[in-house]
Motif scaffolding. Structure first.
Motif, PDB file in Angstrom:
ATOM      1  N   VAL A  13       0.868  -1.172   0.000  1.00  0.00           N
ATOM      2  CA  VAL A  13       0.000   0.000   0.000  1.00  0.00           C
ATOM      3  C   VAL A  13       0.903   1.221   0.000  1.00  0.00           C
ATOM      4  O   VAL A  13       1.572   1.495   0.996  1.00  0.00           O
ATOM      5  N   SER A  14       0.957   1.896  -1.135  1.00  0.00           N
ATOM      6  CA  SER A  14       1.836   3.052  -1.299  1.00  0.00           C
ATOM      7  C   SER A  14       3.270   2.627  -0.999  1.00  0.00           C
ATOM      8  O   SER A  14       3.764   1.690  -1.605  1.00  0.00           O
ATOM      9  N   ALA A  28       2.696  -6.877  10.671  1.00  0.00           N
ATOM     10  CA  ALA A  28       3.840  -5.975  10.587  1.00  0.00           C
ATOM     11  C   ALA A  28       3.557  -5.005   9.449  1.00  0.00           C
ATOM     12  O   ALA A  28       3.134  -5.408   8.374  1.00  0.00           O
ATOM     13  N   VAL A  29       3.781  -3.721   9.708  1.00  0.00           N
ATOM     14  CA  VAL A  29       3.690  -2.706   8.660  1.00  0.00           C
ATOM     15  C   VAL A  29       5.108  -2.240   8.420  1.00  0.00           C
ATOM     16  O   VAL A  29       5.735  -1.625   9.279  1.00  0.00           O
ATOM     17  N   ALA A  57      -6.476  -8.072  -0.779  1.00  0.00           N
ATOM     18  CA  ALA A  57      -5.789  -6.788  -0.913  1.00  0.00           C
ATOM     19  C   ALA A  57      -6.677  -5.731  -1.558  1.00  0.00           C
ATOM     20  O   ALA A  57      -7.490  -6.032  -2.430  1.00  0.00           O
ATOM     21  N   THR A  58      -6.514  -4.494  -1.096  1.00  0.00           N
ATOM     22  CA  THR A  58      -7.091  -3.328  -1.764  1.00  0.00           C
ATOM     23  C   THR A  58      -5.975  -2.292  -1.885  1.00  0.00           C
ATOM     24  O   THR A  58      -4.884  -2.484  -1.346  1.00  0.00           O
ATOM     25  N   THR A  59      -6.253  -1.210  -2.557  1.00  0.00           N
ATOM     26  CA  THR A  59      -5.231  -0.167  -2.709  1.00  0.00           C
ATOM     27  C   THR A  59      -4.990   0.600  -1.416  1.00  0.00           C
ATOM     28  O   THR A  59      -4.000   1.306  -1.302  1.00  0.00           O
ATOM     29  N   GLU A  60      -5.884   0.444  -0.428  1.00  0.00           N
ATOM     30  CA  GLU A  60      -5.735   1.162   0.837  1.00  0.00           C
ATOM     31  C   GLU A  60      -5.360   0.277   2.017  1.00  0.00           C
ATOM     32  O   GLU A  60      -5.068   0.775   3.093  1.00  0.00           O
ATOM     33  N   GLY A  61      -5.391  -1.052   1.836  1.00  0.00           N
ATOM     34  CA  GLY A  61      -5.082  -1.926   2.958  1.00  0.00           C
ATOM     35  C   GLY A  61      -5.335  -3.380   2.638  1.00  0.00           C
ATOM     36  O   GLY A  61      -5.401  -3.778   1.478  1.00  0.00           O
ATOM     37  N   ALA A  62      -5.498  -4.156   3.700  1.00  0.00           N
ATOM     38  CA  ALA A  62      -5.699  -5.598   3.569  1.00  0.00           C
ATOM     39  C   ALA A  62      -6.844  -6.027   4.466  1.00  0.00           C
ATOM     40  O   ALA A  62      -6.935  -5.600   5.619  1.00  0.00           O
ATOM     41  N   TRP A  63      -7.726  -6.860   3.917  1.00  0.00           N
ATOM     42  CA  TRP A  63      -8.749  -7.519   4.711  1.00  0.00           C
ATOM     43  C   TRP A  63      -8.188  -8.877   5.120  1.00  0.00           C
ATOM     44  O   TRP A  63      -7.833  -9.675   4.260  1.00  0.00           O
ATOM     45  N   VAL A  64      -8.087  -9.122   6.417  1.00  0.00           N
ATOM     46  CA  VAL A  64      -7.639 -10.413   6.928  1.00  0.00           C
ATOM     47  C   VAL A  64      -8.899 -11.156   7.343  1.00  0.00           C
ATOM     48  O   VAL A  64      -9.627 -10.711   8.237  1.00  0.00           O
ATOM     49  N   HIS A  82      -9.921  -5.157   8.801  1.00  0.00           N
ATOM     50  CA  HIS A  82      -9.305  -4.329   7.765  1.00  0.00           C
ATOM     51  C   HIS A  82      -8.107  -3.606   8.371  1.00  0.00           C
ATOM     52  O   HIS A  82      -8.238  -2.871   9.348  1.00  0.00           O
ATOM     53  N   VAL A  83      -6.934  -3.854   7.795  1.00  0.00           N
ATOM     54  CA  VAL A  83      -5.681  -3.280   8.288  1.00  0.00           C
ATOM     55  C   VAL A  83      -5.133  -2.335   7.231  1.00  0.00           C
ATOM     56  O   VAL A  83      -5.046  -2.700   6.051  1.00  0.00           O
ATOM     57  N   THR A  84      -4.757  -1.127   7.649  1.00  0.00           N
ATOM     58  CA  THR A  84      -4.121  -0.162   6.767  1.00  0.00           C
ATOM     59  C   THR A  84      -2.738   0.153   7.332  1.00  0.00           C
ATOM     60  O   THR A  84      -2.419  -0.270   8.455  1.00  0.00           O
ATOM     61  N   PRO A  85      -1.929   0.911   6.622  1.00  0.00           N
ATOM     62  CA  PRO A  85      -0.627   1.272   7.179  1.00  0.00           C
ATOM     63  C   PRO A  85      -0.705   2.063   8.487  1.00  0.00           C
ATOM     64  O   PRO A  85       0.248   2.093   9.256  1.00  0.00           O
ATOM     65  N   THR A  86      -1.861   2.666   8.782  1.00  0.00           N
ATOM     66  CA  THR A  86      -2.003   3.422  10.020  1.00  0.00           C
ATOM     67  C   THR A  86      -2.674   2.635  11.138  1.00  0.00           C
ATOM     68  O   THR A  86      -2.774   3.130  12.252  1.00  0.00           O
TER      69      THR A  86
END
Length: 117
Positions: A13-14, A28-29, A57-64, A82-86
């Protein structure tokens, strides 16, 4: 990093990479040389032991997505985080609903029953 993580599929993601753990509620990010840990200890998990972990996967994060068939019967229980880099943005109990895919708007789920029913 591998000694601390049983990695599921990684999601870019980015400039970050999200690497969920396949056995624990943690990811882990990784950004460059920096590793930040994200956890979701209060998220609803399926009934019984987790049998399968999928990452969408999505462009903004990951669904686990966690799945369990509980006592080994036909009943399946699922939940998703839903996990994002933040961090974690959403944690949901899916019950018996089947994840079909994911995009930036959310998780797409369907009825697990055959169409003949």
């Amino acid at each position: 990093m591998s000694s601390f993580l049983d990695p599921a599929d990684a999601v870019a993601v980015s400039d970050a990479t999200i690497v969920p753990d396949a056995t624990r509620p943690v990811a882990a990010v990784v950004t460059g040389e920096d590793v930040r840990w994200v956890t979701w200890p209060d998220a609803p998990l399926p009934d019984g032991a987790v049998d399968d972990v999928r990452v969408l996967a999505t462009t903004e994060g990951a669904w686990v997505v966690y799945e369990s068939n509980g006592d080994g019967g036909d009943a399946v229980s699922r939940s998703a985080v839903h996990v994002t880099p933040t961090g974690v943005t959403t944690a949901v109990d899916l019950g018996d609903r089947q994840p079909l895919g994911a995009d930036v708007d959310g998780l797409w789920i369907g009825d697990p029953r055959p169409a003949s029913m």
